[in-house]
Motif scaffolding. Structure first.
Motif, PDB file in Angstrom:
ATOM      1  N   THR A  40      32.643  31.271  29.191  1.00 26.55           N
ATOM      2  CA  THR A  40      32.332  32.598  28.651  1.00 26.55           C
ATOM      3  C   THR A  40      31.151  32.540  27.697  1.00 26.55           C
ATOM      4  OG1 THR A  40      34.669  33.205  28.817  1.00 26.55           O
ATOM      5  CG2 THR A  40      33.274  34.573  27.406  1.00 26.55           C
ATOM      6  N   ILE A  41      31.143  31.540  26.802  1.00 25.79           N
ATOM      7  CA  ILE A  41      30.023  31.382  25.871  1.00 25.79           C
ATOM      8  C   ILE A  41      28.727  31.143  26.635  1.00 25.79           C
ATOM      9  CG2 ILE A  41      29.072  29.951  24.016  1.00 25.79           C
ATOM     10  CD1 ILE A  41      31.942  29.373  23.132  1.00 25.79           C
ATOM     11  N   GLY A  42      28.788  30.308  27.668  1.00 20.82           N
ATOM     12  CA  GLY A  42      27.600  30.008  28.463  1.00 20.82           C
ATOM     13  C   GLY A  42      27.008  31.244  29.103  1.00 20.82           C
ATOM     14  N   ARG A  43      27.873  32.107  29.632  1.00 22.12           N
ATOM     15  CA  ARG A  43      27.378  33.332  30.270  1.00 22.12           C
ATOM     16  C   ARG A  43      26.761  34.289  29.261  1.00 22.12           C
ATOM     17  NH1 ARG A  43      32.314  32.894  33.052  1.00 22.12           N
ATOM     18  NH2 ARG A  43      33.229  34.496  31.696  1.00 22.12           N
ATOM     19  N   GLU A  44      27.420  34.469  28.119  1.00 22.73           N
ATOM     20  CA  GLU A  44      26.975  35.484  27.170  1.00 22.73           C
ATOM     21  C   GLU A  44      25.747  35.063  26.374  1.00 22.73           C
ATOM     22  OE1 GLU A  44      29.977  37.247  24.771  1.00 22.73           O
ATOM     23  OE2 GLU A  44      31.356  37.562  26.454  1.00 22.73           O
ATOM     24  N   LEU A  45      25.587  33.748  26.130  1.00 20.41           N
ATOM     25  CA  LEU A  45      24.432  33.282  25.351  1.00 20.41           C
ATOM     26  C   LEU A  45      23.421  32.517  26.211  1.00 20.41           C
ATOM     27  CD1 LEU A  45      26.047  32.105  21.970  1.00 20.41           C
ATOM     28  CD2 LEU A  45      25.016  34.302  22.539  1.00 20.41           C
ATOM     29  N   ASP A  46      23.585  32.581  27.528  1.00 17.77           N
ATOM     30  CA  ASP A  46      22.629  31.969  28.471  1.00 17.77           C
ATOM     31  C   ASP A  46      22.425  30.476  28.227  1.00 17.77           C
ATOM     32  OD1 ASP A  46      22.113  34.423  29.794  1.00 17.77           O
ATOM     33  OD2 ASP A  46      20.710  35.006  28.197  1.00 17.77           O
ATOM     34  N   GLU A 104      20.965  28.142  19.188  1.00 19.71           N
ATOM     35  CA  GLU A 104      20.633  27.247  18.080  1.00 19.71           C
ATOM     36  C   GLU A 104      21.577  27.452  16.891  1.00 19.71           C
ATOM     37  OE1 GLU A 104      17.273  27.839  20.761  1.00 19.71           O
ATOM     38  OE2 GLU A 104      18.507  29.249  19.598  1.00 19.71           O
ATOM     39  N   LEU A 105      21.851  28.713  16.565  1.00 19.00           N
ATOM     40  CA  LEU A 105      22.706  29.000  15.416  1.00 19.00           C
ATOM     41  C   LEU A 105      24.148  28.558  15.682  1.00 19.00           C
ATOM     42  CD1 LEU A 105      22.593  30.210  12.597  1.00 19.00           C
ATOM     43  CD2 LEU A 105      23.178  32.437  13.590  1.00 19.00           C
ATOM     44  N   LEU A 106      24.615  28.735  16.906  1.00 15.57           N
ATOM     45  CA  LEU A 106      25.981  28.342  17.237  1.00 15.57           C
ATOM     46  C   LEU A 106      26.132  26.818  17.199  1.00 15.57           C
ATOM     47  CD1 LEU A 106      28.810  29.137  18.031  1.00 15.57           C
ATOM     48  CD2 LEU A 106      28.071  29.281  20.419  1.00 15.57           C
ATOM     49  N   ILE A 107      25.163  26.098  17.731  1.00 11.69           N
ATOM     50  CA  ILE A 107      25.224  24.634  17.700  1.00 11.69           C
ATOM     51  C   ILE A 107      25.156  24.125  16.264  1.00 11.69           C
ATOM     52  CG2 ILE A 107      23.971  22.531  18.318  1.00 11.69           C
ATOM     53  CD1 ILE A 107      23.185  23.907  20.942  1.00 11.69           C
ATOM     54  N   ALA A 108      24.279  24.730  15.447  1.00 10.07           N
ATOM     55  CA  ALA A 108      24.188  24.340  14.038  1.00 10.07           C
ATOM     56  C   ALA A 108      25.507  24.601  13.312  1.00 10.07           C
ATOM     57  CB  ALA A 108      23.054  25.093  13.355  1.00 10.07           C
ATOM     58  N   GLY A 109      26.132  25.743  13.612  1.00  7.40           N
ATOM     59  CA  GLY A 109      27.420  26.055  12.996  1.00  7.40           C
ATOM     60  C   GLY A 109      28.495  25.060  13.377  1.00  7.40           C
ATOM     61  N   ARG A 110      28.481  24.615  14.640  1.00  6.63           N
ATOM     62  CA  ARG A 110      29.453  23.611  15.079  1.00  6.63           C
ATOM     63  C   ARG A 110      29.247  22.283  14.354  1.00  6.63           C
ATOM     64  NH1 ARG A 110      34.032  23.740  17.254  1.00  6.63           N
ATOM     65  NH2 ARG A 110      33.674  22.173  18.864  1.00  6.63           N
ATOM     66  N   PHE A 111      27.993  21.918  14.116  1.00  7.74           N
ATOM     67  CA  PHE A 111      27.712  20.683  13.387  1.00  7.74           C
ATOM     68  C   PHE A 111      28.267  20.771  11.962  1.00  7.74           C
ATOM     69  CE2 PHE A 111      25.219  17.829  10.746  1.00  7.74           C
ATOM     70  CZ  PHE A 111      25.159  16.676  11.513  1.00  7.74           C
ATOM     71  N   VAL A 112      28.034  21.906  11.294  1.00  6.27           N
ATOM     72  CA  VAL A 112      28.525  22.072   9.927  1.00  6.27           C
ATOM     73  C   VAL A 112      30.048  22.101   9.913  1.00  6.27           C
ATOM     74  CG1 VAL A 112      28.481  23.543   7.877  1.00  6.27           C
ATOM     75  CG2 VAL A 112      26.415  23.270   9.249  1.00  6.27           C
ATOM     76  N   GLN A 113      30.664  22.686  10.943  1.00  3.26           N
ATOM     77  CA  GLN A 113      32.125  22.621  11.049  1.00  3.26           C
ATOM     78  C   GLN A 113      32.597  21.169  11.064  1.00  3.26           C
ATOM     79  OE1 GLN A 113      33.123  25.011  14.622  1.00  3.26           O
ATOM     80  NE2 GLN A 113      34.572  26.087  13.309  1.00  3.26           N
ATOM     81  N   GLY A 114      31.890  20.337  11.815  1.00  2.00           N
ATOM     82  CA  GLY A 114      32.246  18.926  11.878  1.00  2.00           C
ATOM     83  C   GLY A 114      32.126  18.242  10.528  1.00  2.00           C
ATOM     84  N   VAL A 115      31.103  18.607   9.754  1.00  5.79           N
ATOM     85  CA  VAL A 115      30.931  18.036   8.415  1.00  5.79           C
ATOM     86  C   VAL A 115      32.120  18.417   7.528  1.00  5.79           C
ATOM     87  CG1 VAL A 115      29.503  18.016   6.335  1.00  5.79           C
ATOM     88  CG2 VAL A 115      28.413  18.025   8.593  1.00  5.79           C
ATOM     89  N   GLY A 116      32.454  19.707   7.507  1.00  2.58           N
ATOM     90  CA  GLY A 116      33.584  20.155   6.698  1.00  2.58           C
ATOM     91  C   GLY A 116      34.894  19.548   7.158  1.00  2.58           C
ATOM     92  N   GLU A 165      40.395  35.560  26.141  1.00  2.00           N
ATOM     93  CA  GLU A 165      40.669  36.673  27.042  1.00  2.00           C
ATOM     94  C   GLU A 165      41.031  37.945  26.280  1.00  2.00           C
ATOM     95  OE1 GLU A 165      42.978  36.276  30.456  1.00  2.00           O
ATOM     96  OE2 GLU A 165      41.846  34.573  31.238  1.00  2.00           O
ATOM     97  N   ALA A 166      41.682  37.804  25.111  1.00  2.00           N
ATOM     98  CA  ALA A 166      42.146  38.976  24.385  1.00  2.00           C
ATOM     99  C   ALA A 166      41.054  39.608  23.526  1.00  2.00           C
ATOM    100  CB  ALA A 166      43.335  38.613  23.506  1.00  2.00           C
ATOM    101  N   ALA A 167      40.191  38.778  22.915  1.00  2.00           N
ATOM    102  CA  ALA A 167      39.241  39.319  21.930  1.00  2.00           C
ATOM    103  C   ALA A 167      37.842  38.746  22.041  1.00  2.00           C
ATOM    104  CB  ALA A 167      39.781  39.093  20.519  1.00  2.00           C
ATOM    105  N   GLY A 168      37.547  37.962  23.059  1.00  2.00           N
ATOM    106  CA  GLY A 168      36.203  37.411  23.207  1.00  2.00           C
ATOM    107  C   GLY A 168      36.067  36.053  22.551  1.00  2.00           C
ATOM    108  N   TRP A 169      35.012  35.324  22.909  1.00  2.00           N
ATOM    109  CA  TRP A 169      34.856  33.960  22.413  1.00  2.00           C
ATOM    110  C   TRP A 169      34.654  33.888  20.906  1.00  2.00           C
ATOM    111  CZ3 TRP A 169      30.545  32.523  19.740  1.00  2.00           C
ATOM    112  CH2 TRP A 169      29.386  33.286  19.895  1.00  2.00           C
TER     113      TRP A 169
END
Length: 503
Positions: A40-46, A104-116, A165-169
């Motif tokens: 779903t993320i792949g489709r919506e953010l290309d 770019e912003l989503l990948i950066a956010g995932r990296f910071v999630q990993g740090v925390g 499915e209920a509220a989006g990615w």
């Protein structure tokens, strides 16, 4: 070593444990919650297929690379402070991911999630064993923590399917914000202030740089196996550089005045052996969680929601075993015996998945393995963590906690990347030979599941040999190892039981 709690009340201690486990849960499940939402993320953010993998890789690289450094910072700054800072950063990064409108912003956010996540996770187990030092209570608290660690991945798949499915990615990230806020509020009230050692004692910055960069490069190289062959210049180059850095880290620890990871802790047979077994155990377990989700969606045609529901019996069984009877079994039979039995269950479960048909029936072909893996994980993980932590002195509990967490993350990354690469290579070969796509994909998963079962079997053999103390009464691993490390082989588990019966 700083003490995390100063004689808290009984009720407050257990509430603090549940708060720590809640923090661990949102961090653990965030590693898998994204899996079913990737299409779903792949489709919506290309996203391209290769870029999409970075939503998983960015998190794993930051998390796995920073655990040991975060553990040392917990010693210096205080574990309570490190946990609070980690949860706060993870929560803020989750909000950033949910609001992200670009790759770019989503990948950066995932990296910071990993740090925390690394900051909070590195100190959690050390805080638990410090709060619960009486053997029976410690076995019970580790059983609760182990349920979270073992079931978190499956719960993440379930939650990811339902929320997507209920509220989006976006909802898989937004849900962390209120939960994180509640955890922060509870932790601030329940955790006793602790005094860190301070930076004046020495931080070993060179060792921190070597291990952090080495682990990050290692996870990066491992995760690249799926997109490139194991023998590619990129994989071998980054892998070799990671080994050079990690070797430099080991040499540095042998000479540093205040090492980040004192090598003396490896003198304990239980601590060293348990971490080696942990590496193999989680490689197979994480591989199952990742590969079965792919099989269900790509071959069986399950939706995200149906995939999540298919995993539901697993965490239920893990909860029943790890919360209901693992502590009693460990105190009765000893952790080594319980570990071996649990790993036999996981081995059989993965071997059964190695014969899945392309048109599998859930009740006949999939559910039995899900249930067996639930039993195996519920038995093995509490015993394995207990063995690892029993091999460390109270002063080294934080170091042992960080090492166990690092081993889990590296083992998981290695298992997922290697098994996925084996499945993809086998599938590609069969497709080239004209095999039907569904059958080719299924055969690829067969190879991966059989190899995963082999990893579990190797772990059983290693546990049976290494987690057996020398029979000679005077042959001890080291002067600073736990008492049961110097006991005869058959007496080792009985010694654990006797300690648990005290009081």
């Amino acid at each position: 070593m700083a003490v995390d709690t100063a004689a808290p009340t009984e009720r407050k201690r257990w509430l603090a444990l549940y708060t720590l486990c809640a923090g661990t849960l949102i961090i653990v499940l965030d590693g898998s919650v994204v899996t079913v939402a990737l299409p779903t993320i792949g489709r919506e953010l290309d996203f391209t297929q290769s870029n999409l993998a970075w939503l998983v890789n960015a998190y794993m690289i930051a998390f796995g690379g920073l655990l040991l450094l975060s553990d040392r910072l917990g010693d210096l700054l205080g574990r309570r402070r490190m946990f609070l800072a980690g949860i706060a950063l993870f929560t803020a990064a989750s909000l950033l991911c949910g609001l992200a409108g670009s790759q770019e912003l989503l990948i950066a956010g995932r990296f910071v999630q990993g740090v925390g996540g690394a900051m909070a996770s590195a100190v959690t187990l050390g805080m638990i064993v410090t709060m619960f030092q009486e053997p029976r209570e410690q076995a019970k608290s580790i059983g609760i923590f182990s349920f979270v660690a073992a079931a978190g991945g499956s719960i993440g798949v379930i939650a990811g399917g339902v929320l997507t499915e209920a509220a989006g990615w976006n909802s898989i990230f937004f849900i962390n914000v209120p939960i994180g806020a509640v955890i922060l509020f509870a932790a601030a009230r329940l955790f006793e202030p602790d005094q860190g050692l301070g930076f004046g004692t020495g931080a070993d910055l060179l060792g921190a740089f070597l291990v952090t960069s080495g682990l990050m490069l290692l996870v990066y190289a491992i995760n690249g196996i799926e997109s490139e062959s194991p023998g590619s210049v990129r994989t071998l180059g980054y892998g070799a550089l990671a080994l050079v850095l990690l070797t430099g880290f080991v040499l540095r620890q042998a000479k540093a005045g205040t090492p980040l990871l004192p090598l003396r802790i490896f003198h304990s047979r239980h601590l060293s052996g348990s971490n080696a077994v942990m590496l193999l155990f989680v490689a197979g377990l994480f591989g199952f969680q990742f590969l079965l989700a792919l099989y269900l969606q790509s071959v069986a045609g399950y939706s995200s929601l149906k995939t999540g529901v298919a995993y539901l019996p697993g965490p239920i069984v893990i909860a029943v075993i790890s919360l209901g009877c693992s502590a009693k079994l460990i105190t009765r039979f000893g952790p080594r015996a319980v570990l071996l039995v649990g790993m036999v269950f996981t081995t059989v479960a993965l071997a059964l998945l190695g014969r899945l048909p392309a048109d599998a029936s859930y009740a006949v072909d999939i559910l039995p393995s899900v249930l067996l893996l639930g039993v195996g994980a519920g038995l093995a993980l509490p015993a394995l963590i207990g063995l690892a932590m029993s091999g460390a002195t109270p002063a080294d509990s934080g170091l042992a906690s960080g090492l166990v967490n690092t081993t889990q993350q590296i083992g998981g990354a290695l298992g997922v990347a290697t098994l996925a690469a084996l499945a993809a290579n086998r599938t590609g070969t069969l497709l080239g030979d004209g095999e039907h796509p569904a059958q080719a994909a299924t055969s690829g998963y067969h190879v991966a599941f059989i190899v995963a079962a082999g990893l579990e079997l190797l772990g059983i053999l290693l546990a049976a040999v290494v987690l057996r103390a020398p029979k000679a009464s005077g042959a001890e691993d080291s002067a600073d190892v736990a008492p049961d490390d110097a006991a005869p082989a058959d007496a080792s588990d009985r010694a654990w039981q006797r300690r648990a019966d005290v009081g």
